[in-house]
Design a protein around this motif. Structure first.
Motif, mmCIF file in Angstrom:
data_model
loop_
_atom_site.group_PDB
_atom_site.id
_atom_site.type_symbol
_atom_site.label_atom_id
_atom_site.label_comp_id
_atom_site.label_asym_id
_atom_site.label_seq_id
_atom_site.Cartn_x
_atom_site.Cartn_y
_atom_site.Cartn_z
ATOM 1 N N ILE A 133 -14.003 5.287 0.808
ATOM 2 C CA ILE A 133 -14.466 4.563 0.876
ATOM 3 C C ILE A 133 -15.015 4.555 -0.847
ATOM 4 O O ILE A 133 -14.463 3.955 -1.373
ATOM 5 N N ALA A 134 -14.376 5.556 -1.134
ATOM 6 C CA ALA A 134 -14.668 5.358 -2.814
ATOM 7 C C ALA A 134 -13.358 5.084 -3.331
ATOM 8 O O ALA A 134 -13.177 4.629 -4.314
ATOM 9 N N SER A 135 -12.409 5.849 -2.466
ATOM 10 C CA SER A 135 -11.077 5.181 -3.301
ATOM 11 C C SER A 135 -11.088 3.890 -3.114
ATOM 12 O O SER A 135 -10.590 2.373 -3.708
ATOM 13 N N MET A 136 -11.304 2.515 -2.267
ATOM 14 C CA MET A 136 -11.173 1.890 -1.927
ATOM 15 C C MET A 136 -12.676 0.826 -3.029
ATOM 16 O O MET A 136 -12.590 0.242 -4.082
ATOM 17 N N ARG A 137 -13.421 2.117 -3.252
ATOM 18 C CA ARG A 137 -14.450 0.603 -3.897
ATOM 19 C C ARG A 137 -13.946 1.348 -5.620
ATOM 20 O O ARG A 137 -14.402 0.336 -6.490
ATOM 21 N N LEU A 138 -13.428 2.463 -5.938
ATOM 22 C CA LEU A 138 -12.312 2.550 -8.111
ATOM 23 C C LEU A 138 -11.589 1.155 -7.743
ATOM 24 O O LEU A 138 -11.949 0.745 -8.794
ATOM 25 N N ARG A 139 -10.421 1.194 -6.556
ATOM 26 C CA ARG A 139 -9.920 0.016 -6.552
ATOM 27 C C ARG A 139 -9.747 -1.592 -6.682
ATOM 28 O O ARG A 139 -9.607 -2.012 -7.290
ATOM 29 N N GLY A 148 -13.514 -2.225 -6.751
ATOM 30 C CA GLY A 148 -15.119 -2.134 -7.437
ATOM 31 C C GLY A 148 -15.734 -3.634 -6.192
ATOM 32 O O GLY A 148 -15.817 -3.209 -5.035
ATOM 33 N N ASP A 149 -16.645 -4.379 -7.234
ATOM 34 C CA ASP A 149 -17.513 -5.179 -6.834
ATOM 35 C C ASP A 149 -17.180 -6.064 -5.016
ATOM 36 O O ASP A 149 -17.385 -6.414 -4.268
ATOM 37 N N GLU A 150 -15.874 -6.552 -5.307
ATOM 38 C CA GLU A 150 -15.803 -7.571 -4.578
ATOM 39 C C GLU A 150 -15.748 -6.596 -3.063
ATOM 40 O O GLU A 150 -15.458 -6.847 -1.835
ATOM 41 N N PHE A 151 -15.408 -5.222 -2.856
ATOM 42 C CA PHE A 151 -15.156 -4.225 -1.273
ATOM 43 C C PHE A 151 -16.507 -4.199 -1.157
ATOM 44 O O PHE A 151 -16.594 -4.667 -0.479
ATOM 45 N N LEU A 152 -17.595 -4.371 -2.200
ATOM 46 C CA LEU A 152 -18.564 -4.099 -1.824
ATOM 47 C C LEU A 152 -19.318 -4.251 -1.189
ATOM 48 O O LEU A 152 -19.752 -5.105 0.215
ATOM 49 N N LYS A 153 -19.508 -5.974 -2.286
ATOM 50 C CA LYS A 153 -19.857 -8.018 -1.168
ATOM 51 C C LYS A 153 -19.380 -8.195 -0.321
ATOM 52 O O LYS A 153 -20.308 -9.184 0.774
ATOM 53 N N ARG A 154 -18.069 -7.650 0.020
ATOM 54 C CA ARG A 154 -17.608 -7.579 1.287
ATOM 55 C C ARG A 154 -17.685 -7.727 2.363
ATOM 56 O O ARG A 154 -17.946 -7.844 4.068
#
Length: 126
Positions: free
Chosen positions: A16-22, A24-30
């Protein structure tokens, strides 16, 4: 009450940390509802809380027997904390419809996490 569906999931916090870093907000909002982003963002180490909520989402859709399909997306299945702090499932229209289709009236969830992993279980009850 009897169980009509059960789901469990384990999430690697580093993933999850890797996806959030890679992404960012797009990952969170999706993948997360606004209230989940607000909740997790309050913590010094938010990734473990995002991982726990994602594990709960996966467990919920397993309990529904659908996975993420039929209009059920990670963002349409959320987790809020109730008045007593216990996690509560928040279902969008498609997930709520599926809950009724399987003869359930509610979903119970429990979340736990350690440094590296987060786990959740969901039980759909009559």
């Amino acid at each position: 009450m009897s169980a009509v569906g059960v789901g469990i999931d384990l999430v690697d916090v580093a993933r999850i940390a890797s996806m959030r870093l890679r992404y960012g907000d797009e990952f969170l909002k999706r993948n997360f509802c606004d209230f989940e982003i607000d909740y997790c963002g309050k913590f010094k180490s938010p990734d473990i809380h995002y991982a726990a909520r994602f594990a709960a989402k996966e467990a919920i859709v397993k309990a529904l027997g659908t996975g993420f399909s039929g209009g059920i997306t990670p963002k349409s299945v959320g987790v809020k904390n109730g008045e007593n702090g216990a996690p509560c499932a928040v279902l969008g229209d498609a997930a709520a419809k599926r809950l009724k289709e399987i003869g359930a009236s509610k979903i119970l969830i429990s979340i736990t996490h350690l440094k590296d992993y987060a786990e959740a279980i969901a039980i759909a009850e009559e």
